[in-house]
Write an enzyme that holds these catalytic residues in place. Structure first.
Site, PDB file in Angstrom:
ATOM      1  N   SER A 192       0.827  -1.205   0.000  1.00  0.00           N
ATOM      2  CA  SER A 192       0.000   0.000   0.000  1.00  0.00           C
ATOM      3  C   SER A 192       0.858   1.249   0.000  1.00  0.00           C
ATOM      4  O   SER A 192       1.983   1.249   0.530  1.00  0.00           O
ATOM      5  CB  SER A 192      -0.897   0.000   1.247  1.00  0.00           C
ATOM      6  OG  SER A 192      -1.474   1.258   1.470  1.00  0.00           O
ATOM      7  N   TYR A 220      -2.061  -0.396  10.536  1.00  0.00           N
ATOM      8  CA  TYR A 220      -2.182  -1.051   9.235  1.00  0.00           C
ATOM      9  C   TYR A 220      -0.975  -0.736   8.357  1.00  0.00           C
ATOM     10  O   TYR A 220      -0.342  -1.629   7.778  1.00  0.00           O
ATOM     11  CB  TYR A 220      -3.466  -0.603   8.536  1.00  0.00           C
ATOM     12  CG  TYR A 220      -3.480  -0.937   7.055  1.00  0.00           C
ATOM     13  CD1 TYR A 220      -3.634  -2.248   6.624  1.00  0.00           C
ATOM     14  CD2 TYR A 220      -3.300   0.063   6.089  1.00  0.00           C
ATOM     15  CE1 TYR A 220      -3.620  -2.562   5.283  1.00  0.00           C
ATOM     16  CE2 TYR A 220      -3.285  -0.249   4.745  1.00  0.00           C
ATOM     17  CZ  TYR A 220      -3.443  -1.556   4.338  1.00  0.00           C
ATOM     18  OH  TYR A 220      -3.416  -1.871   3.009  1.00  0.00           O
ATOM     19  N   LYS A 225       2.300  -3.183   6.791  1.00  0.00           N
ATOM     20  CA  LYS A 225       2.768  -3.282   5.405  1.00  0.00           C
ATOM     21  C   LYS A 225       4.259  -2.969   5.316  1.00  0.00           C
ATOM     22  O   LYS A 225       4.995  -3.621   4.549  1.00  0.00           O
ATOM     23  CB  LYS A 225       1.958  -2.350   4.510  1.00  0.00           C
ATOM     24  CG  LYS A 225       0.507  -2.782   4.314  1.00  0.00           C
ATOM     25  CD  LYS A 225       0.400  -4.147   3.662  1.00  0.00           C
ATOM     26  CE  LYS A 225      -1.039  -4.530   3.349  1.00  0.00           C
ATOM     27  NZ  LYS A 225      -1.155  -5.878   2.743  1.00  0.00           N
TER      28      LYS A 225
END
Length: 348
Positions: A126, A151, A155
């Site tokens: 992302s 989050y 990643k």
């Protein structure tokens, strides 16, 4: 046909990628525990492709179960790893679950790949790994800053894990795709985004508000240093994103033997403001979206959009569909859902 294991293959991006894989001559094998997806989506994939799918209901953190999938489906040509939780706001409230699932699933997969090597792995990452960018467009050479959410940090850690495994002498051959803002739906209206409860992203909230399922859309901030004061993002049609995964697999096939880990941005290279996105929806559908301005949301950057020259040059990939097509297709999908918002799996 070459088999490609697609973890999280019943999800929003995974299901569209399964369609793209079949169209490119691959045979997708879906691995999903359906905690945040609807098994019925796979029937729609079969409908669109005219192909049966091999499906395994497995939690990707379960190494033994994952290893059995690889044994049953051998030989496996490639893996596309989507299986991760992805809601930024929920990750702030439930960081342990996000670290456990997002990092744990990749770690289990890498252990299995060490014993059942495959020619290529494509990892779903992302643009959140860039944090708050200092310069635009964001390129693969842009600094990786502290992510704004658990989050995003999962990643970043997963990308570091891939790089460290390659550096360790493993035979791993991997591509990381850093997505910007996937939106839209399959043009048929048979596949699209099914948010868990209240949408956490812009386009499902637009379509649900237009359909009368939400009272209004709140635009977070209208005093940013952008042309109209609202945040600017790089909105990418999900079908273009699906095709990028096929391009990444094909790129891996063309590379010389040996371990590698390469990173590519996947976006349109163009920023679109929140107000521009709303107007695009209204223009292509003729439906007004009731909205008002609210305060800024913590952690939101004023503008983020991708530099995509590397993907165009090396993968031979570029986005073909724009914001208007994405909004049109998202509305076709929303109208096909009926009068109630769909809630899948358990809320996160």
């Amino acid at each position: 046909m070459k088999k490609v294991i697609v973890t999280g293959g019943a999800g929003y991006i995974g299901s569209h990628t399964c369609v793209a894989l079949v169209e490119a001559g691959y045979s997708p094998v879906v691995v999903d525990n359906f905690c945040a997806s609807d098994p019925g989506v796979l029937a729609r994939v079969r409908e669109l492709t005219g192909r049966e799918l091999s499906v395994h209901q497995v939690d990707c953190r379960d190494r033994a179960a994952l290893a059995r999938v690889f044994e049953a489906e051998a030989p496996v040509h490639g893996v596309i790893h989507f299986a991760a939780h992805k809601c930024v706001g929920v990750s702030v409230r439930e960081p342990r679950e996000y670290y456990d699932n997002n990092i744990g699933s990749l770690l289990a997969l890498l252990w299995v790949l060490e014993r059942s090597p495959v020619p290529g792995l494509v990892f779903s990452s992302s643009c959140t790994v860039y944090g708050q960018p200092e310069q635009l467009p964001v390129t693969e050479a842009s600094p990786i800053k502290r992510a704004e959410s658990p989050y995003g940090r999962t990643k970043q850690i997963c990308e570091s894990l891939l790089q460290d495994v390659v550096a360790s002498g493993s035979a791993l051959r991997a591509v990381t795709l850093r997505y910007f803002n996937p939106i839209g739906a399959h043009p048929s209206g048979r596949l699209g985004e099914l948010p868990l409860g209240t949408p956490q992203t812009l386009v499902p909230y637009i379509t649900q508000t237009a359909a009368g399922l939400r009272d209004e859309l709140v635009v977070f901030g209208n005093d940013y240093p952008t042309p109209d004061g609202t945040c600017v993002r790089d909105y990418l049609h999900v079908c273009d994103l699906a095709s990028a995964h096929v391009a990444a697999l094909e790129w891996l096939e063309r590379q010389a033997a040996g371990a590698l880990h390469e990173v590519f941005n996947v976006g349109t290279g163009r920023g679109v403001s929140v107000l521009e996105a709303i107007r695009a929806f209204e223009d292509v559908t003729g439906v007004r979206v009731r909205h008002r301005f609210g305060p800024r949301r913590s952690g939101d950057a004023a503008a983020v959009y991708a530099g995509v020259e590397k993907a165009q040059r090396e993968l031979g990939w570029r986005a073909c569909l724009g914001i208007r097509e994405a909004m049109r297709h998202a509305w076709i999908w929303q109208r096909g859902l009926g009068s109630e918002p769909r809630e899948i799996g358990r809320a996160r």
